[in-house]
Scaffold this motif. Sequence first.
Motif, short mmCIF file in Angstrom:
data_model
loop_
_atom_site.label_atom_id
_atom_site.label_comp_id
_atom_site.label_asym_id
_atom_site.label_seq_id
_atom_site.Cartn_x
_atom_site.Cartn_y
_atom_site.Cartn_z
N CYS C 229 6.50 69.01 34.41
CA CYS C 229 6.62 70.37 35.19
C CYS C 229 6.25 70.27 36.50
O CYS C 229 6.62 70.69 37.54
CB CYS C 229 5.56 71.28 34.43
SG CYS C 229 5.84 71.69 32.57
N ILE C 241 13.12 74.59 34.92
CA ILE C 241 12.07 74.81 34.01
C ILE C 241 12.55 75.99 33.17
O ILE C 241 12.29 77.34 33.77
CB ILE C 241 10.63 74.67 34.37
CG1 ILE C 241 10.35 73.59 34.90
CG2 ILE C 241 9.69 75.04 33.00
CD1 ILE C 241 8.93 73.54 35.58
N GLU C 242 13.02 75.95 31.97
CA GLU C 242 13.67 77.25 31.28
C GLU C 242 12.34 77.97 30.68
O GLU C 242 12.52 79.24 30.52
CB GLU C 242 14.89 76.69 30.61
CG GLU C 242 15.50 78.05 29.91
CD GLU C 242 16.29 77.76 28.68
OE1 GLU C 242 16.23 76.83 28.11
OE2 GLU C 242 17.40 78.62 28.65
N GLY C 244 8.66 77.26 28.89
CA GLY C 244 7.37 76.43 28.46
C GLY C 244 6.71 76.13 29.77
O GLY C 244 6.93 76.54 30.90
N PRO C 245 5.59 75.03 29.62
CA PRO C 245 5.30 74.49 28.43
C PRO C 245 4.35 75.28 27.32
O PRO C 245 3.99 76.24 28.14
CB PRO C 245 4.31 73.32 28.66
CG PRO C 245 3.70 73.84 30.21
CD PRO C 245 4.82 74.71 30.89
N ARG C 247 3.00 75.81 23.16
CA ARG C 247 2.90 75.11 21.63
C ARG C 247 3.78 75.98 20.82
O ARG C 247 3.70 77.18 20.79
CB ARG C 247 1.37 75.45 21.31
CG ARG C 247 1.30 75.26 19.56
CD ARG C 247 0.93 73.86 19.34
NE ARG C 247 -0.28 73.11 20.14
CZ ARG C 247 -0.65 72.16 20.16
NH1 ARG C 247 0.28 71.19 19.59
NH2 ARG C 247 -1.88 71.50 20.84
N HIS C 248 4.55 75.26 20.19
CA HIS C 248 5.42 75.78 19.09
C HIS C 248 4.52 76.25 17.80
O HIS C 248 3.67 75.79 17.26
CB HIS C 248 6.55 74.78 18.55
CG HIS C 248 7.82 74.42 19.50
ND1 HIS C 248 8.49 75.37 19.94
CD2 HIS C 248 8.06 73.40 19.65
CE1 HIS C 248 9.44 75.17 20.48
NE2 HIS C 248 9.31 73.76 20.54
N PHE C 254 3.58 70.49 21.03
CA PHE C 254 3.67 70.94 22.55
C PHE C 254 4.93 70.82 22.90
O PHE C 254 5.49 69.65 22.81
CB PHE C 254 2.39 70.09 22.97
CG PHE C 254 1.88 70.69 24.51
CD1 PHE C 254 1.32 71.88 24.59
CD2 PHE C 254 2.48 70.09 25.56
CE1 PHE C 254 1.03 72.40 25.77
CE2 PHE C 254 1.98 70.46 26.89
CZ PHE C 254 1.57 71.78 26.79
N ASN C 298 3.51 83.58 23.97
CA ASN C 298 4.33 83.65 25.24
C ASN C 298 6.03 83.91 24.77
O ASN C 298 6.45 83.50 23.93
CB ASN C 298 4.40 82.51 26.05
CG ASN C 298 3.12 82.55 27.14
OD1 ASN C 298 2.58 83.82 27.16
ND2 ASN C 298 2.34 81.48 27.28
N VAL C 301 12.83 83.14 26.81
CA VAL C 301 13.40 83.84 27.55
C VAL C 301 14.69 84.21 27.10
O VAL C 301 15.18 83.25 26.21
CB VAL C 301 13.79 83.03 29.01
CG1 VAL C 301 12.25 82.82 29.86
CG2 VAL C 301 14.20 81.63 28.77
#
Lengths: 363, 363, 363, 363
Positions: C229, C241-242, C244-245, C247-248, C254, C298, C301
């Motif tokens: 990033c 950068i679409e 993240g970053p 944590r799933h 990550f 978060n 998008v």
Amino acid sequence: MTNFVPTPSVPAPDIVRCAYLELVVTDLAKSREFYVDLLGLHVTEEDENTIYLRSFEEFIHHNLVLRKGPVAAAAAFAYRVRTPEDVDAAEAYYKELGCRVERRKEGFTKGVGDSVRVEDPLGFPYEFFYEVEHVERLTQRYDLYSAGELVRLDHFNQVTPDVPRGRKYLEDLGFRVSEDIKDSDGVTYAAWMHRKQTVHDTALTGGNGPRLHHIAFSTHEKHNIIQICDKMGALRISDRIERGPGRHGVSNAFYLYILDPDGHRIEIYTQDYYTGDPDNPTVTWDVHDNQRRDWWGNPVVPSWYTEASLVLDLDGKPQPVIVREEKSEMAVTVGADGFSYTRKDDASGEPTAVEGFKLGAQV
Amino acid sequence: MTNFVPTPSVPAPDIVRCAYLELVVTDLAKSREFYVDLLGLHVTEEDENTIYLRSFEEFIHHNLVLRKGPVAAAAAFAYRVRTPEDVDAAEAYYKELGCRVERRKEGFTKGVGDSVRVEDPLGFPYEFFYEVEHVERLTQRYDLYSAGELVRLDHFNQVTPDVPRGRKYLEDLGFRVSEDIKDSDGVTYAAWMHRKQTVHDTALTGGNGPRLHHIAFSTHEKHNIIQICDKMGALRISDRIERGPGRHGVSNAFYLYILDPDGHRIEIYTQDYYTGDPDNPTVTWDVHDNQRRDWWGNPVVPSWYTEASLVLDLDGKPQPVIVREEKSEMAVTVGADGFSYTRKDDASGEPTAVEGFKLGAQV
Amino acid sequence: MTNFVPTPSVPAPDIVRCAYLELVVTDLAKSREFYVDLLGLHVTEEDENTIYLRSFEEFIHHNLVLRKGPVAAAAAFAYRVRTPEDVDAAEAYYKELGCRVERRKEGFTKGVGDSVRVEDPLGFPYEFFYEVEHVERLTQRYDLYSAGELVRLDHFNQVTPDVPRGRKYLEDLGFRVSEDIKDSDGVTYAAWMHRKQTVHDTALTGGNGPRLHHIAFSTHEKHNIIQICDKMGALRISDRIERGPGRHGVSNAFYLYILDPDGHRIEIYTQDYYTGDPDNPTVTWDVHDNQRRDWWGNPVVPSWYTEASLVLDLDGKPQPVIVREEKSEMAVTVGADGFSYTRKDDASGEPTAVEGFKLGAQV
Amino acid sequence: MTNFVPTPSVPAPDIVRCAYLELVVTDLAKSREFYVDLLGLHVTEEDENTIYLRSFEEFIHHNLVLRKGPVAAAAAFAYRVRTPEDVDAAEAYYKELGCRVERRKEGFTKGVGDSVRVEDPLGFPYEFFYEVEHVERLTQRYDLYSAGELVRLDHFNQVTPDVPRGRKYLEDLGFRVSEDIKDSDGVTYAAWMHRKQTVHDTALTGGNGPRLHHIAFSTHEKHNIIQICDKMGALRISDRIERGPGRHGVSNAFYLYILDPDGHRIEIYTQDYYTGDPDNPTVTWDVHDNQRRDWWGNPVVPSWYTEASLVLDLDGKPQPVIVREEKSEMAVTVGADGFSYTRKDDASGEPTAVEGFKLGAQV
């Protein structure tokens, strides 16, 4: 001349992975302080004689059993097999090998069902089981995540006098060699062997045995291991840090060796590599390569070579320790008569060669 | 009885921080390989005799000057002062001390303006400057950020025979002591002294001097230091890793010591603490505390105590090295006659005490 | 009503792992800049039309093939099988399924031998191979290790309209489900499926397909992802950068999603968990759980749900995209009519419920 | 036209650093859960109405006072000064400014001695003190070190309508500007100002004020911040994660914003840079630069711009909030009428410009 273990005619059990170690400790309260308060392993169950511990991402009942007893020793190296039938297969396999075998439908420890324990050809107490109680997998319980969290059981490490003999026996059992240490005379000093897709489920270290060299737990990242060192410093038990932290040559993992109150050795380990392909390349290291045990050339302390834990037979009595007859890795690499190099081309092969040696490591 | 340096009547210059070191190296190409290719310091300027290097977050012209010369040595320890007038103050201060002083309006190195260099009372070549060329601060140039990136110059470390004498002189010059190592007889073995708000801008290590013990650069995180070790392993120069990585007791920083092609020692350092308050508590360590130099009790290699770089006078000739008369830290802590403890209460104070010692570290 | 893919009578090939992706890119130079200069993948071989790339710890010829072509698309999802005979098995398996199948003894790409490619029942171009050229495994080449190093290929992710149909087909092929996302009406939105002992070798994401959602490479630690990033910021391509970053929730890894010059999506991924046990617990997430896609809540998008890459048939023509008929995850969770909760008990299930929602995420 | 605060004729107090914040909270038990159980701040002292907390490396009595009260607000922004006399200086300074001033020899909080509190020209309750109780500095108490440990208080952030007015006042008080955000019309949106050698001790954010925007604590490394997110996910309070984690453009720090039970905003922050040189370069950011607030271009949630905590006057009553008259950063950068770019050259300056925008961030 090595007296190899014969290959049984019946199929080997399909081993999934190393699953837990049963350890006899002489002072359960002190051991609890070490494994729970210091290392943060999670208690699945405990009573006055036994503590069942698991790592953060484990979903089976335990990875470590601490059992109170008179003599510090390893009582069982337990592997999980793929199906219930593989327990039968294990029983048949070891019977054909002529080993002492004990089967218990109700298991040898809490949380584990139908199991077989054997005194294997190398003298180690091996266990094979499929049935096991599932418990909460703490993977996302970050509210319980300590700065030095141990997330998985990674491997065992066993000391045995004759590494090629042990290796052949374990290969028959389905293990595959990822790495080994040899010399130009054909002596094998150690071998790393896996079932799951990491560098090892167990390793054979050449030395007086059968003994347990160590059990290893892994962390997510390198800083988690550094925190364990820092915490041991804060608790003024830095003298229980035996070796490291460092980067292994073999396995490429970042590592640390520490000693529990009975002197059982624990490795903390992170970031080895994937070995799951059928033709995963085997890496062979020269015993004189100064970076094989520590990629940075830091010296291996003598105790790491000489000390290890007794193992028990199925009656709970320590197995007699047989002396290694071949050259010892310590003798050929440490001290005045040993020989190591950092850059192979620099080394004359004579003890007086100074190029490529670790500065400041001579004693 | 220590012969203290007198306190001048004129005010000391207001020193901001350690700013750069000028180092004489015997093979510029080899040194470039070490500092640029291995460590990734950024070249501000270079010609056939000199390379000017800076760290990632630096905005002044350089933190390190490598100058080709016949004898490996440190030619200048340069400090930045707060105002142009502080250069005048430095000149007057050292003149009153009776030191040899040289003032150059055009500076002694490229990128630096009006400067004064002195042969200080301890025999070190100190420089003070304010004027300096600003260059691109690479702080957010993550396209240039290597895995082991050095982000700041952190400190110098000087070897001097009489630490209390040096400390008093540096305190007069405005430095404040953050930590020191002493024994119960009142001997001081080392002291850490700062102007900026970290543990030190320079430290005094007791030993034969004046000599440069090391220069230290800092990284953002601990893994950056581990990468430097890993890279040195990959390049098969692990024998240039002298000590570490480890956690310092003193300063609490994570550290590594490596050696450049001339044997100049470089420390890589991260995460000490804030010292900017006027009453920042001074930490005093017992020389026998086994965790003072390494919080994990890992041994200090003898070379770290004995080896250091010569320093030059203002004519470029090596300063004669004066032998330390007081006890040496190595002698009192390493080997058969030394004494160290991990847990103070365990230690009887006698060489036979075994409790609280680092296992496996005895040789 | 789902029209399931029939289970063939012949055995499925024994798949080891996802091995490489062949990607058609429209500007090879720009793609090289992205994958080599930015991401640091290692070039095994290249010519004017094709670049063969591998990750740091890979020992087979490539994990990614970039091939110049007129339409950006995925040309092959290649899996390694356990033996040469498994290629035969794959051929027979897909023939029985009535799929178009092409076998090439010399392989479809450099470095790979006898292979079979198929247009699978979901419309994806799948490849199966065993023979492959071994190349230098860079695992300990820390001299080549960048701050954001990609160390392994981790998985593919495929968009398909009917997830249960795809899941049943892949389970027949030997994949096992580690996690999935469902709702209380029984709709499945996504499923994660593995052969190697990680959370997935491929995943099925419900949506218009067949399309490639992304390919994922893993790093050693979380800071490696942050560096990618940071580097994209430094290069002023942060608009690539679409997501993240972060944590799933699913997989616990990550993660970071970025877009290549053609809009192909790349995930950078680290630290999921071991799934190798036969009874590895499957984790099912509620589609309304706000932490399923990002453990920190978060927002995802919209483009992440809607955009994906075309896939090619065996003639190199894009497969037609079939619209998903079931509810979309985006529609049920994002925006005015969607519904998500953080704490299940807080949520009334009505759009006006405010407890347990992510603050500030409403738009 | 800005109505500047006059420069007093008496010298400003010599401020060392931001030292503590006094925060009024409405439910002390809930706040304790947040600051102690979640964030791991260390309790120095507590009673039924007040909790005194400090960070890991702090040696003064507290960095945060939580006091129970009817209205959530900030009651004091306390700075440490260099000498006891600087408290006198502060008193004289603010008296000349015509501010309301209260001096208490015994201090306003436990652990702090002779102090002066003022209602400053911007309406904030500022405190200045020198005398303070020293407590155990936990720096090496790694036995207490949590995975998300907060090691220092880093800074305050204050919302004020007129940033240039506030900046001039703070510069008179001895603060120096490290960074700011402006536009081409000369509007200043925010400014970062420091006394200690970091990017800031406090920052001014343009908006309706006086209000507290946030207080920031720092961690050692980036993974410590990620752990705090992970833990909030595990506790199912991810809706209290307001923004981040991310990398700031301004300050270059890695950051996270979370909300306490009263909505007070806490930043977790790590790795900004050294600012101690007298000519430290000031960095000015264009308000339209999409990477100024997040280096990766991730959007700033509206609440981050609009929400903030009330501040109290010296009677404990909330100060009235004055509306900002100049353009707001949110209005000029977010939504349909706002404008931001990633690559300046791509941007036409018109709302329809698509190059250089963050993909997927439009709503």
